[in-house]
Design an enzyme around this catalytic site. Structure first.
Site, mmCIF file in Angstrom:
data_model
loop_
_atom_site.group_PDB
_atom_site.id
_atom_site.type_symbol
_atom_site.label_atom_id
_atom_site.label_comp_id
_atom_site.label_asym_id
_atom_site.label_seq_id
_atom_site.Cartn_x
_atom_site.Cartn_y
_atom_site.Cartn_z
ATOM 1 N N CYS A 13 0.834 -1.201 0.000
ATOM 2 C CA CYS A 13 0.000 0.000 0.000
ATOM 3 C C CYS A 13 0.876 1.261 0.000
ATOM 4 O O CYS A 13 1.540 1.542 -0.988
ATOM 5 C CB CYS A 13 -0.987 -0.023 1.165
ATOM 6 N N HIS A 27 -3.417 -5.318 1.227
ATOM 7 C CA HIS A 27 -3.148 -5.670 2.618
ATOM 8 C C HIS A 27 -3.551 -7.134 2.796
ATOM 9 O O HIS A 27 -4.474 -7.620 2.148
ATOM 10 C CB HIS A 27 -3.971 -4.798 3.569
#
Length: 492
Positions: free
Chosen positions: A330, A436
């Site tokens: 991310c 994630h």
């Protein structure tokens, strides 16, 4: 109708999250349909619900303990700190607005209605709802506007348990002070005290139990022994204070994680901890590991600026030149590109900044937040395997590198059916993804670790034990609670 139980604390980190998780698993083991609930949570650690909404990772974990599909109704209000006393307010999984404390407080009545909506939903759909309070349930300067503690017990009709951490010392003073400072209408909701993290002979507490019950007319319903063998996910970045080395300390494979200033979703690295020595490194530290992880962060441009100021950018480039393996997740993935474009300063005070340049990629901020449970396929050389994860990002990335994941569901780099980037530079492997939870996929996790095993002529691993370890520890926690707490007057 559901039976509501609430766990409140004398302080932060008293054991509320763990106790709720254990009670959820215990009730689930008895065949009940159980939901966790926290009306308001403040955390940079979040996950995605079944409705593609954002909830705190603690409530997601508690849902797993309860064997329930994680819902936005388990955590209707999530506050994600952005700096300068401002937080992003997430309501029922969707970004609502950015607010400082005074602005947020002015919306209390509106937010309380949203909380009541979730309570009504849970009341209709579950047998038991186990509520977690926030911090201390008796911050007398905040009680008037507190929508996370005993006001919620009053609204839901919950019986409340007060937990206190004896490992800190002063447990009876903390309990007595909390009870006496509470308004009478909330004090009467307390049905029992729980002493957490006790080490030693219980007999030494007997006089204290008798005295505190005499003073408050509320019984101690149990003492939870300190158990260092329990492996449970951490809730927020406070847990990282003083934490440097963890995981398998005997492993020949070392993983370094850059400890970003606004680190988010740091539990992404946990699945590696059974096979690898894990080490957090600060911006000033040297990189000593075989694998370097740039984790999620609330402010990618701020972290990139700090890496440059402290020379971490140069250390990463040297690490790559020496054949190191890099994984960016991310925000960490965004820093691997050539440029991070933030013309409106949505990420912080830094604005647009050049990245590490390991990927031919640019990221633009200020977009609508992607909140998705995502799936896809990784194809690396002769390897193909399906993966799943979750996305929480406002940056959109345009990459000219080989995509890491072909999406079957999700937003990915910029809504173009691909996520992440992959590149080999000499002996170095560079991975980047918006997923994630990518390391919860055992095939990718094993692939990553086995690159190092092959380089070091070590035995390959083929482990798929992360979910198994989680469930074993939840069952162990459930047993610990059932054996040491008398919940008979609360759970009927």
């Amino acid at each position: 109708m559901a039976k509501f139980i609430m766990v409140v604390g004398t302080s932060s980190n008293s054991g509320k999250t763990v106790l709720v998780s254990g009670i959820c698993r215990m009730l689930s083991n008895k065949g009940y349909k159980v939901a966790p609930f926290k009306s308001q949570n403040m955390s940079l650690n979040s996950r995605v619900s079944i409705e593609d909404g954002e909830i705190a990772v603690a409530q997601y974990t508690q849902a797993m303990a309860a064997r329930a599909e994680p819902s936005i109704h388990f955590n209707p209000i999530l506050l994600k700190p952005k700096g300068n006393f401002v937080s992003q307010v997430i309501v029922h999984g969707i970004p609502y607005e950015d607010r400082d404390y005074n602005e947020y407080r002015s919306k209390k009545d509106v937010l309380l209605e949203k909380i009541k909506e979730s309570i009504e939903y849970l009341d209709k759909n579950y047998d038991y709802v186990v509520i977690e309070g926030a911090g201390s349930c008796c911050e007398i300067n905040l009680l008037k506007d507190d929508i996370a503690n005993l006001r919620i017990a009053e609204i839901s009709g919950a019986d409340a348990i007060l937990v206190s951490d004896i490992d800190r010392g002063g447990v009876f003073a903390a309990i007595y002070g909390t009870v006496k400072l509470l308004p009478e209408n909330w004090r009467k909701l307390l049905k029992g005290f729980v002493i957490n993290k006790f080490r030693g002979n219980l007999d030494v507490l007997k006089d204290g139990f008798e005295k505190i019950e005499e003073l408050t007319n509320i019984p101690v319903i149990g003492t939870i022994p300190y158990d260092e063998t329990l492996i449970l996910p951490e809730e927020d970045s406070q847990a990282l204070e003083g934490k440097r080395v963890f995981g398998n300390v005997k492993s020949p494979i070392e993983v370094n994680i850059v400890k970003f200033s606004k680190i988010a979703n740091f539990t992404d690295v946990d699945p590696l901890s059974s096979d690898c020595l894990m080490k957090y490194i600060d911006f000033n530290d040297d990189i000593t590991g075989d694998i370097l992880i740039l984790p999620g962060t609330r402010c990618s441009t701020v972290e990139m600026d700090l890496m440059k100021k402290h020379g971490m950018d140069k250390k990463i480039m040297e690490f790559v030149e020496n054949g190191g393996i890099v994984l960016g997740i991310c925000g960490g993935y965004q820093t691997l590109g050539k440029i991070l474009i933030d013309e409106n300063f949505s990420e912080g005070d830094v604005g647009t900044i050049s990245g590490l340049g390991l990927f031919d990629m640019e990221t633009t901020f200020g977009n609508k937040k992607a909140i998705k449970n995502s799936t896809g396929t990784i194809s690396i050389f002769d390897q193909n395997f399906d993966v799943m994860g979750y996305e929480l990002h406002e940056g959109h990335s345009i990459s000219n590198e080989t995509p890491l994941i072909s999406l079957s569901r999700g937003f990915g780099n910029c809504g173009d059916s691909y996520d992440g980037s992959f590149k080999v530079i000499g002996d170095s492997y560079i991975f980047g993804t918006y997923f994630h939870g990518i390391l919860e996929n055992f095939e990718f996790r094993n692939y990553l670790v086995n690159i190092v095993n092959n380089k070091k002529n070590l035995s390959r691993i083929e482990n798929d034990n992360y979910a198994e370890i989680f469930n074993e520890n939840m069952d162990k926690l459930s047993k610990l609670i059932e054996e040491n707490l008398d919940l008979s007057k609360i759970i009927k």
